[in-house]
Design an enzyme around this catalytic site. Sequence first.
Site, PDB file in Angstrom:
ATOM      1  CG  HIS A  38      -5.630   1.706   5.283  1.00  0.00           C
ATOM      2  ND1 HIS A  38      -5.201   2.628   6.210  1.00  0.00           N
ATOM      3  CD2 HIS A  38      -4.589   0.874   5.063  1.00  0.00           C
ATOM      4  CE1 HIS A  38      -3.937   2.354   6.526  1.00  0.00           C
ATOM      5  NE2 HIS A  38      -3.541   1.299   5.840  1.00  0.00           N
TER       6      HIS A  38
ATOM      7  CD  GLU B 136      -3.350  -2.802   7.398  1.00  0.00           C
ATOM      8  OE1 GLU B 136      -2.223  -2.986   6.937  1.00  0.00           O
ATOM      9  OE2 GLU B 136      -4.045  -1.806   7.139  1.00  0.00           O
TER      10      GLU B 136
ATOM     11  CE  LYS C  29       0.475   3.449   4.916  1.00  0.00           C
ATOM     12  NZ  LYS C  29       0.238   3.555   6.314  1.00  0.00           N
TER      13      LYS C  29
ATOM     14  CG  ASN D  25      -1.669   1.248   1.452  1.00  0.00           C
ATOM     15  OD1 ASN D  25      -1.809   2.046   0.523  1.00  0.00           O
ATOM     16  ND2 ASN D  25      -2.178   1.449   2.658  1.00  0.00           N
TER      17      ASN D  25
ATOM     18  N   GLY E 291       2.624   1.994  10.571  1.00  0.00           N
ATOM     19  CA  GLY E 291       3.562   3.106  10.369  1.00  0.00           C
ATOM     20  C   GLY E 291       4.294   3.532  11.633  1.00  0.00           C
TER      21      GLY E 291
ATOM     22  CB  SER F 144       5.547  -1.988  11.688  1.00  0.00           C
ATOM     23  OG  SER F 144       5.073  -0.682  11.949  1.00  0.00           O
TER      24      SER F 144
ATOM     25  CD  GLU G  95      -2.794   5.373   6.872  1.00  0.00           C
ATOM     26  OE1 GLU G  95      -2.801   5.467   5.632  1.00  0.00           O
ATOM     27  OE2 GLU G  95      -1.854   4.877   7.513  1.00  0.00           O
TER      28      GLU G  95
HETATM   29  C1  PEP Z   1      -0.578  -0.038   5.894  1.00  0.00           C
HETATM   30  O1  PEP Z   1      -0.540   1.071   5.404  1.00  0.00           O
HETATM   31  O2  PEP Z   1      -1.543  -0.771   5.671  1.00  0.00           O
HETATM   32  C2  PEP Z   1       0.534  -0.478   6.731  1.00  0.00           C
HETATM   33  C3  PEP Z   1       0.468  -1.659   7.305  1.00  0.00           C
HETATM   34  O3  PEP Z   1       1.598   0.390   6.869  1.00  0.00           O
HETATM   35  P1  PEP Z   1       3.044   0.051   7.498  1.00  0.00           P
HETATM   36  O4  PEP Z   1       3.503  -1.252   6.909  1.00  0.00           O
HETATM   37  O5  PEP Z   1       3.905   1.190   7.111  1.00  0.00           O
HETATM   38  O6  PEP Z   1       2.858  -0.083   8.982  1.00  0.00           O
END
Ligand code: PEP
Length: 251
Positions: A98, A168, A14, A12, A174, A213, A100
């Site tokens: 997601h 997640e 973003k 992703n 992040g 992460s 976000e």
């Molecule tokens: C994500 O954006 O879905 C995500 C898991 O980000 P990151 O791997 O940077 O934590």
Amino acid sequence: MPQTIKPLVAGNWKMNGSTAMLKEPRLLAAMMRDVKTKCDILVCPPAILTRRIKGVVKGSKIKVGGQDCHAAASGAHTGDISAEMLQDAGATYVIVGHSERRTNHKESDATVAAKAKAAHRAGLIAIICIGETLEQRKGGQTLAVLSEQLKGSIPEGSNAANTVIAYEPVWAIGTGLTASTAEVAEAHTHVRNDISKIMGEEGPKTRILYGGSVKPSNAVELMGAANVNGALVGGASLKAADFIGIIKAYM
Ligand code: PEP
């Protein structure tokens, strides 16, 4: 976990991406030529780059997806993009719900379900994201939150071919923090049980990704947890060298 589930490693991007960054999927496609993986591979760039990345990875097994879609096929929705438009640009998957988007755009479970339904209508595979906040985890509400989100976010007609679930934990996205293998296994096994109630015989066949992460150094351990069928990767998907390190967890 049934052995027949083919894992998915999805990136992703973003709100990151540019013409200059096209070199990364190009490099990834070249690296993939020497790597035998047992997983599907997906890159979800900003929609403006969908078609270009599709062209760059042509001939490789890398698929391209969207990061969000509107529930409607077309209409007066300035700034939005429909699932049909993503499909037309070459996408085969779309991420919906997601954290976000749930946070920044106040998307409810009902909105997420409508978007997943739109994805199915357009022939896309919906990656439906769920996950608890740190406050909810500290309050012992994790499994209840996941159940609630699954109940509200999975539309009728969902099956193992058109739907992927991504767990997640919001506090791990992040931040560099990751859930422990035990926490991942507990959450994923709970998700597996819930989707088996919601989706019937499709539940045991549906892919459940872990996101938060994930990086080359922790991918093997996280992907080895019970009921984990791949990863949704943010930061570490931006560089081909990092992303391939995660993909190699499935060699
Ligand atoms: C994500 O954006 O879905 C995500 C898991 O980000 P990151 O791997 O940077 O934590």
